[in-house]
Scaffold this motif. Structure first.
Motif, short mmCIF file in Angstrom:
data_model
loop_
_atom_site.label_atom_id
_atom_site.label_comp_id
_atom_site.label_asym_id
_atom_site.label_seq_id
_atom_site.Cartn_x
_atom_site.Cartn_y
_atom_site.Cartn_z
N PRO A 62 48.60 19.14 4.78
CA PRO A 62 48.86 19.39 6.20
C PRO A 62 48.11 18.39 7.08
N VAL A 63 48.70 18.07 8.23
CA VAL A 63 48.09 17.08 9.13
C VAL A 63 47.74 17.67 10.48
N ILE A 67 49.59 25.73 11.24
CA ILE A 67 50.85 25.56 10.53
C ILE A 67 51.63 26.88 10.56
N TYR A 68 52.95 26.76 10.39
CA TYR A 68 53.79 27.94 10.36
C TYR A 68 53.43 28.82 9.17
N ASN A 99 53.95 16.94 10.94
CA ASN A 99 53.47 16.82 12.31
C ASN A 99 53.93 17.97 13.20
N ARG A 100 55.03 18.61 12.82
CA ARG A 100 55.52 19.76 13.57
C ARG A 100 54.92 21.07 13.08
N GLY A 101 54.05 21.01 12.05
CA GLY A 101 53.32 22.20 11.64
C GLY A 101 53.86 22.95 10.44
N TYR A 102 54.70 22.31 9.64
CA TYR A 102 55.25 22.99 8.45
C TYR A 102 54.38 22.72 7.23
N GLY A 353 64.02 22.80 15.67
CA GLY A 353 64.33 23.85 16.63
C GLY A 353 64.88 25.09 15.95
N TRP A 354 65.68 24.89 14.90
CA TRP A 354 66.26 26.03 14.17
C TRP A 354 65.23 26.69 13.26
N LEU A 355 64.50 25.87 12.50
CA LEU A 355 63.61 26.40 11.47
C LEU A 355 62.33 26.96 12.06
N GLY A 356 61.84 26.36 13.16
CA GLY A 356 60.57 26.78 13.71
C GLY A 356 60.53 28.25 14.08
#
Length: 360
Positions: A62-63, A67-68, A99-102, A353-356
């Motif tokens: 993770p960066v 995170i989700y 970078n989006r938190g996954y 947008g869908w997965l978050g």
């Protein structure tokens, strides 16, 4: 006649000089291209957290601090290496997702040994994928995960979801995933049972070499390699273009062999019988019924995909029981869904947008 006139002797001489200079530079760049070592690939740090036979489960570091909750497992096609999802900074789907938190995991594959020629669909969908999900649950403490797959990796993820409904898969994200194989037109011609004795091929070879798989892709676009080389020659002094070309060229050249039994079942059950779409596919004595899939589905399709047509993906909408189905048709071709700078701008934000909102 003015000196600036393009037909003047001075203008013709200048034009010839420029073309000779360009040709010399192109040749020098061409020699550099031929002498260069393999293009480095991979942007993000990862750790091998589980190995079972030909299956390799990686976790990317993770960066970001937050995170989700739900981890994400991406299944690679058995014939291709998973670094297509992580080519280079700025061209890496994994980098974008991190970078989006996954919390990103990748089920990748090692070349099968000769004593692994017996591995079939059941090994992938009843063993490798479930064991990977179990390992992810052990690492993260989360009993559910989002399951994603690209091309035949997506088909395996779909079969798994149909066989193991309610068994830890919260969301299903599929990229260029064939389900109705009657619409894989060129591959249907390549594997026509009137001319292609798959049993003889498998029984004699055991493990199917990558040249056979590459031959099928070349059939889809016979002039593709030549056109690609010509395009490369034209852009030889464009260092960024050459770098990108070499990364994709390396990935294509490193196509993997596949177990013979998996290849046999893929041809007979999926290609010839179209068993997944028709509801007759049996794996391990159980029917892989698409109606068993009721989780949210994101189906990502390439508008100009010469390998997996839009029609080949449609049973995901028509035959599953999901009441949360969304489809994204993106410009570009088969590989551009999961690699390259263009997807970074126009496609991956839509996936995020869908997965978050389904990963909390």
């Amino acid at each position: 006649m003015a000196e600036s006139d393009p037909l003047s002797p001075e203008a013709v001489a200048e034009r010839v000089r420029r073309e000779v200079d360009r040709a010399l530079k192109r040749n020098i760049k061409g020699l550099e291209f031929l002498a260069a070592p393999r293009q480095e690939v991979g942007a993000m740090e990862k750790e091998l957290v589980h190995r079972e036979g030909t299956a390799l489960l990686y976790r990317y570091r993770p960066v970001v601090d937050e995170i989700y909750r739900l981890p994400l497992l991406i299944v690679s096609p058995p014939s291709n290496k998973g670094y297509i999802f992580d080519l280079a900074p700025g061209q890496s789907m994994v980098e974008y997702l991190l970078n989006r938190g996954y919390d990103v995991f990748n089920l990748d594959w090692a070349p099968p040994r000769r004593d692994e020629a017996h591995l079939g669909l059941a090994d992938y969908v009843d063993r490798f994928i479930p064991d990977s999900l179990a390992k992810i649950a052990e690492i993260t403490g989360e009993e559910e995960a989002s399951l994603a797959g690209y091309c035949m990796g997506g088909t395996l993820a779909t079969i798994h979801a149909a066989l193991h409904a309610g068994n830890g898969v919260r969301n299903l994200v599929l990229f260029a995933t064939p389900v109705d194989f009657t619409h894989m037109h060129l591959f249907q011609k390549w594997s026509d049972k009137r001319h292609f004795d798959v049993d003889e091929v498998v029984d004699k070879l055991g493990v199917i070499p990558p040249e056979i798989m590459l031959g099928a892709f070349d059939l889809a676009r016979p002039a593709n390699r030549t056109a690609g080389r010509m395009h490369l020659w034209t852009n030889m002094w464009n260092d960024e273009f050459v770098r990108s070309y070499r990364m994709f060229d390396r990935w294509a050249a490193e196509t993997l062999p596949v177990p013979g039994e998996y290849f046999r079942e893929q041809i007979k059950h999926l290609m010839w019988d179209n068993a997944l779409a028709s509801g007759t596919l049996e794996v391990g004595g159980r029917k892989a019924d698409l109606a068993n899939i009721a989780v949210p589905i994101l189906n990502v399709v390439a508008q100009h995909d010469h390998i997996v047509s839009h029609e080949a993906t449609q049973p995901l909408k028509l035959l599953t029981s999901s009441d949360d189905y969304e489809e994204i048709v993106s410009k570009g071709g088969h590989v551009s869904l999961v690699a390259g700078p263009s997807a970074l701008k126009r496609l991956w934000p839509l996936i995020d947008g869908w997965l978050g909102k389904r990963s909390v």
